[in-house]
Design an enzyme around this catalytic site. Sequence first.
Site, PDB file in Angstrom:
ATOM      1  N   ASP A 213       0.862   0.825   2.491  1.00 34.31           N
ATOM      2  CA  ASP A 213      -0.311   0.391   1.733  1.00 34.31           C
ATOM      3  C   ASP A 213      -0.794   1.515   0.827  1.00 34.31           C
ATOM      4  O   ASP A 213      -0.709   2.700   1.178  1.00 34.31           O
ATOM      5  CB  ASP A 213      -1.450  -0.026   2.665  1.00 34.31           C
ATOM      6  CG  ASP A 213      -1.218  -1.389   3.312  1.00 34.31           C
ATOM      7  OD1 ASP A 213      -0.160  -2.001   3.052  1.00 34.31           O
ATOM      8  OD2 ASP A 213      -2.089  -1.834   4.077  1.00 34.31           O
ATOM      9  N   ARG A 265       3.315 -10.197   0.640  1.00 37.58           N
ATOM     10  CA  ARG A 265       2.805  -8.911   0.151  1.00 37.58           C
ATOM     11  C   ARG A 265       3.932  -7.962  -0.236  1.00 37.58           C
ATOM     12  O   ARG A 265       4.102  -6.896   0.350  1.00 37.58           O
ATOM     13  CB  ARG A 265       1.885  -8.247   1.176  1.00 37.58           C
ATOM     14  CG  ARG A 265       0.659  -9.060   1.525  1.00 37.58           C
ATOM     15  CD  ARG A 265      -0.263  -8.305   2.473  1.00 37.58           C
ATOM     16  NE  ARG A 265      -1.420  -9.111   2.848  1.00 37.58           N
ATOM     17  CZ  ARG A 265      -2.371  -8.724   3.688  1.00 37.58           C
ATOM     18  NH1 ARG A 265      -2.297  -7.519   4.245  1.00 37.58           N
ATOM     19  NH2 ARG A 265      -3.383  -9.521   3.977  1.00 37.58           N
TER      20      ARG A 265
END
Length: 380
Positions: A213, A265
């Site tokens: 992330d 994602r």
Amino acid sequence: MTNPSTFTASKLASAVIGALLLSSVPAHAADIWLDSATTGWATQNGGTKGGSRAAANNIYTAKNAAELKTALKASVGANGRIIKITGIIDISEGKAYTTTADMKVRGRLDIPGKTTIVGTTSNAEIREGFLYAKENDVIIRNITIENPWDPEPKWDPTDGSAGNWNSEYDGLTIEGANNVWVDHVTFTDGRRTDDQNGTANGRPKQHHDGALDVKNGANYVTISYSAFKSHEKNNLIGSSDSRTTDDGKLKVTIHNTLFENISARAPRVRFGQVHLYNNYHVGSTSHKVYPFSYAHGMGKNSKIFSERNAFEISGISGCDKIAGDYGGNVYRDTGSTVNGTALTCPWSTNIGWTPPYSYTPLAADKVAADVKAKAGAGKL
């Protein structure tokens, strides 16, 4: 007929010239821990050098958790540090985590600024831990990171229509840092795939969070020739719609990277100027463990430039499953393919930026072979 003495003199002169030329090349030219970023957003803002200029006494070799933690915490000179990873490092040191809090204390690895971490053996890997890059100028190369497994997932009844289990900790979190290069790194659920977790409250019990992330104003990040394998929610770029200060930051390049059996994602973006080129996505909407849902998540004020990517996803045919709508309204793609057919998307292409760096993308039909041959740990 050539005079033997003339021939010998000529050969000698050539050898001397060759030796002089070789002497102008650094002896360490092949040492990958001395490299700086050469592609993508990480080349901007002064570039990303990591610990490539570290003094000899600031170069460490780590073969276990204790040595790695010592190297990360050591006081070093102005040019940072290099940490060479050899073999498989178990951050838990064989003692299973009992709670999320226990994992936070024992499993977290904070990476200082001006650091290069590089695997120097074919099996270089970090397990049972999670890495944080919160300082500037970091390079991570040529290692496998097994995504952390939270022993204590939490139930959230408000997550989705039926509630969901959520866990903490990503394989790597880049938070608030400028200039980070992730190259030839493999992220995978590894030994603990999601089909081993069972169900509770009628939902799969999820012990994994993200793989990598990028959030909280991080900027100038390149992820190159890496591999993401067997994971559900893979990459989040931008952590919250309410964090409007991220606008103008979160500049990220992902290129020539494998996404294999990634459910979603890949990445999901808020605010960022994100360049995705020459990536190879392979999977299926009917995969028993990691069914494909979408690849590029268009979140609030996202500005994604997708270029010459190759999607080989069984069960999809159009853009609606490539670019998922999560509150965004612009998305530019050029030259990508879905199962060999040109990708056509309905979104406005007015993303408002163009890459400021030079690059030469492959055609989409060349991407699979290139990524299969070169992406991931052990392929430098």
